[in-house]
Enzyme design. Structure first.
Site, PDB file in Angstrom:
ATOM      1  N   GLU A   1     -19.473  63.632  43.109  1.00 27.08           N
ATOM      2  CA  GLU A   1     -20.065  62.635  42.222  1.00 27.08           C
ATOM      3  C   GLU A   1     -21.515  62.335  42.572  1.00 27.08           C
ATOM      4  O   GLU A   1     -21.974  61.198  42.468  1.00 27.08           O
ATOM      5  CB  GLU A   1     -19.218  61.359  42.201  1.00 27.08           C
ATOM      6  CG  GLU A   1     -17.821  61.597  41.633  1.00 27.08           C
ATOM      7  CD  GLU A   1     -16.990  60.335  41.481  1.00 27.08           C
ATOM      8  OE1 GLU A   1     -17.348  59.301  42.074  1.00 27.08           O
ATOM      9  OE2 GLU A   1     -15.973  60.392  40.769  1.00 27.08           O
TER      10      GLU A   1
ATOM     11  N   GLU B   1     -10.987  65.657  40.405  1.00 25.82           N
ATOM     12  CA  GLU B   1     -10.417  64.345  40.747  1.00 25.82           C
ATOM     13  C   GLU B   1      -9.804  63.772  39.484  1.00 25.82           C
ATOM     14  O   GLU B   1     -10.469  63.650  38.454  1.00 25.82           O
ATOM     15  CB  GLU B   1     -11.498  63.419  41.309  1.00 25.82           C
ATOM     16  CG  GLU B   1     -10.974  62.147  41.940  1.00 25.82           C
ATOM     17  CD  GLU B   1     -12.087  61.402  42.692  1.00 25.82           C
ATOM     18  OE1 GLU B   1     -12.827  62.052  43.466  1.00 25.82           O
ATOM     19  OE2 GLU B   1     -12.236  60.187  42.478  1.00 25.82           O
TER      20      GLU B   1
END
Length: 819
Positions: free
Chosen positions: A429, A532
């Site tokens: 991220e 994820e």
């Protein structure tokens, strides 16, 4: 032209216990360190007086042994950091003179500085990277030697999750001849030709002897039974100086046995370096052979078999043990995950302990190996609670510019020989919108996670993602080109406007199932997966029903410390397993989704409203209610049909499998006794069942050893400690406090009940059970401990007696004969 990332039949290795660092003769030096929490002046000096310091053995995490405090950071579990010092006397025999002496640290969190005999030898900021120093110039052979380590975790809100503090992994002295194999100096590339495998072995040699040397390198490959399969011998000239000499060898295996999830077959490679002195350098390496294929339309194949990665993300702590987690604890956790149908682990978001990789090689589990959570700028660290209040900005970005490429290279060099490792990740991220990077595209699009909306012109520009990514990928591929490089992207809506996704071999999408079809059509050469995801059925179906999506990694596999939503929660509780490694109802639900074998789980809850209602994926595993209660019974299952039995009588009708829910339910009037859900195959034959039994009042304490093979000198044993009724049935509503006392050569490492309450004391030898049970972790044969829970341990071999007691309950005494 269709992009196809194919890795053909290459050989991997893991360094066996002979030499985890890949060279020399190692000696474990975990025992008998002196420790002080604080920063005394001159603590690195050779003759500093540490007589009053605590004596302990490594691995050691000092943060988890302190009390949680609501004034500290939620992101790191309300636990403190600080500065700590470690000192140890070293016995370096006089006969070792002429050899090189190194110290190898598997991991120190963080900002470690190492001294030998008062001389500073180095600093390593990254707390997750293994590293090595040459101590030779400062050693007193046959005399007094003192190793000192300063650990500076003053910035204790430097992570979005709990990190721990201290020398929390193993430490080794390494002896080597002046001419020796380099650190992590053996690597492989294998080609398959028909039924044969050709193994190209590369060995790096270093020469610090002061003159050029001639030596022999022998490579021998043995199968699991110890039979020699192939060998190659070479004589090489090794030039003196800093340059590395690369030695290439080729081994041919006529009938290779491939490493797989079902059969994680490991060979042993023995590398012998001779002609460098009286002693030969022998390094043994566990070896696994396997083929990887990544395809934008068909997904992922292992050894030519198309396979869905059913993965979990994990952090590196284990509840009350903090970050100093014994290998045996990881073994139990991995086996539990594997029993659920899980076949892959993501090392969120940093390299983890070598033990984890060794176990995944041995047990058959894939690894998605990740390096960073942030790059040149820090992410937000939530102090009061997740996404609450004003964030802090401490973090690893402080040293990324200086150390990032070195840290990445060291991760790859250390881990590249593990067959379990199938992908490298350069970041998690790092493209999170406005944390910190921003782009004009954010004016018209958002991600599914909480984020600051809109283009923030004062934030770092998102184009930097591609610039940094290019540099990292180039640094990584100097050391391994046999695996794809990936990253877990939080916001493809923004990162798609940069060059980063196109630079990656495989692209990870975090919580972005809604873009799978859209981006597969727009970027037909892109190989991608759910790096994820949550544990919903829809997230799994997005993988199951789309051939081109090769897997998912659920957040999270195991509850972890830190990233708390606020006091008094000590961690994040979205795990499929709890802190103690016990299966949670959500884990049972994922087991029904993932398992290839017949699976069924019985869960119950008070029925709310009429009919079946929505499907709960968190129904607890118990059958204790009040007379007259209307109870909804769930069966999470992948079987063709299932039935419910109460005290041997079928209740309601047998129900067919429901692909829309993977669950069946019955509303029944509670009656004590034996409740069973039974799964049947398509022919009506019973294939699996789960049983719940009503319990009576608490009567006694029981303790079940999880692994009898762990009962050995220096082993770590685990006991599932339960409160049971007079019939021996666990009482799931019990919350009795259990006290553990130990006599003999052992010490208590920790008690863990899986609860998330930070206000509870997890540092002592007493703890309340949760749902009627807790986990006790005990180190066998652990002399020289002071100031530790469970009392001081004896130093002699002999029986260990553990007593688990609770007021008003019959106690349990267990005796272990440790040899």
């Amino acid at each position: 032209m269709k992009k196809l990332f194919l890795i053909t039949a290459w050989l991997c290795c893991l360094f066996a216990t002979v030499s985890a660092q890949g060279f020399g003769e190692r000696v474990n030096i975990n025992d008998n360190w002196s420790f002080y929490l604080g920063n005394p002046t001159y603590a690195g000096a050779e003759y500093f007086d540490d007589a009053s310091w605590q004596t302990l053995d490594l691995p050691h995490d000092w943060s988890v042994k302190q009390s949680a405090n609501p004034m500290l950071a939620a992101c790191t579990g309300f636990l403190p950091g600080g500065i700590g010092w470690y000192r140890k006397s070293l016995d370096i025999p006089a006969e070792r003179k002429g050899q090189k002496v190194y110290v190898y640290f598997e991991g120190v969190y963080n900002n470690s500085e190492v001294f030998i005999n008062g001389k500073w030898v180095g600093k390593r900021p990254n707390g997750y990277i293994s590293f090595c120093y040459d101590l030779t110039p400062y050693i007193n052979f046959g005399g007094r030697n003192v190793l000192a380590v300063k650990v500076d975790h003053t910035d204790d809100a430097d992570s979005r999750w709990y990190t721990g503090s201290g020398i929390y992994r193993n430490v080794f002295l390494v002896y080597a001849a002046p001419v020796h194999i380099n650190l992590w100096g053996v690597s492989y590339d294998v080609k398959a030709s028909g039924a044969k495998a050709t193994v190209k072995v590369a060995t790096e040699l270093v020469n610090n002897s002061g003159k050029d040397a001639s030596c022999q390198v022998l490579q021998e490959l043995f199968d699991a039974s110890g039979k020699l399969q192939a060998s190659a011998r070479q004589t090489v000239k090794v030039a003196d100086g800093e340059d590395i000499t690369n030695v290439a060898a080729q081994l041919s295996i006529a009938r290779p046995v491939w490493w797989s999830l079902e059969n994680p077959y490991l060979y042993t490679l023995r590398t012998t370096l001779s002609g460098t002195g009286k002693a030969k350098e022998v390094v043994e390496t566990k070896v696994g052979l396997r083929m990887l294929t990544f395809d934008p339309n068909k997904g992922f194949a292992l050894n030519g078999v198309w396979t869905k990665m059913k993965g979990v993300c994990i952090h590196h702590d284990a509840g009350s043990l903090g970050s100093a987690v014994p290998k045996e604890v990881w073994r139990r956790r991995i086996l539990t995950l594997k029993s659920m149908g899980c076949n892959a682990i993501r090392t969120s978001h940093n390299p983890q302990a070598p033990d984890l990789y060794d176990l995944c090689d041995e047990l058959g589990m894939l690894i998605f190996d990740e390096a960073f959570d942030e790059w040149e700028y820090p992410k937000k660290k939530w102090i009061k609670g997740w996404n609450a209040g004003e964030p802090g900005f401490q973090g690893s970005a402080l040293f990324f510019r200086e150390w990032g490429k070195t840290d990445l290279a060291d991760m790859v060099r250390r881990d590249r020989n593990h067959p379990s490792v199938v992908m490298w990740s350069i970041g998690n991220e790092v493209d999170y919108p406005n944390d910190p990077y921003s782009h004009p595209s954010l004016d018209s699009a958002r991600i599914s996670q909480p984020s600051v909306p809109g283009w923030q012109k004062t934030q770092p520009r998102a184009e930097r993602l591609g610039e940094i990514g290019r540099e990292l990928i180039a640094a990584l591929k100097k050391y391994d080109t046999t695996r794809p490089v990936t990253a877990g992207l939080a916001g493809p809506v923004m990162s798609n406007e940069t060059t980063l996704p196109g630079q990656l071999d495989v692209v990870g999408y975090n919580y972005t199932e809604s873009r799978y079809a859209q981006d597969h059509a727009k970027y037909p050469d892109r190989v991608f997966f759910g790096s994820e995801t949550n544990y919903s059925l829809s997230a799994w179906k997005a993988v199951r029903d789309n051939e081109y999506v090769f897997g998912q990694f659920v957040w999270t596999g195991i509850d972890y410390l830190g990233e708390s939503r606020g006091w008094p929660a000590r961690g994040f509780s979205s795990g499929l397993l709890d802190f103690a490694g016990f299966l949670k109802p959500t884990g049972a639900y994922m087991a029904a989704l993932w398992n290839d074998k017949p699976y069924i789980y019985a869960g119950t809850e008070i029925a709310r409203g009429g009919g079946r209602g929505g499907v709960s994926t968190s129904a607890p595993h118990l059958w204790n209610y009040e007379a007259g209660d209307r109870v909804r019974v769930y069966a999470y299952t992948n079987t063709a049909s299932a039935a419910l039995l109460l005290n041997g009588t079928q209740i309601g009708e047998k129900k067919p499998f429901d692909d829309a829910t993977y669950a069946m339910s019955w509303d029944v009037d509670y009656a004590p006794g034996r409740l069973e859900v039974v799964g049947y195959d398509k022919d009506g034959k019973e294939v699996v069942r789960d049983v719940l039994v009503s319990s009576d009042r608490p009567y006694a304490v029981e303790a079940e050893l999880t692994d009898a093979d762990a009962v050995k000198k220096d082993g770590v044993v685990q006991f599932i400690v339960s409160v049971v009724d007079e019939a021996g049935v666990t009482v799931p509503l019990a919350d009795n406090e259990i006290t553990c006392t130990i006599s003999g050569p052992a010490r208590l490492l920790g008690l863990e009940n899986g609860d998330s309450n930070a206000a509870v004391d997890y540092t002592g030898n007493a703890l309340r059970v949760k749902s009627g049970r807790l986990l006790a972790v005990v180190q066998l044969t652990a002399p020289r401990q002071t100031g530790r829970r469970g009392g001081a341990a004896a130093s002699a071999d002999g029986p260990v007696t553990l007593t688990f007691s609770s007021p008003m309950l019959k106690k349990k005494t267990v005796t272990l004969n440790v040899q």
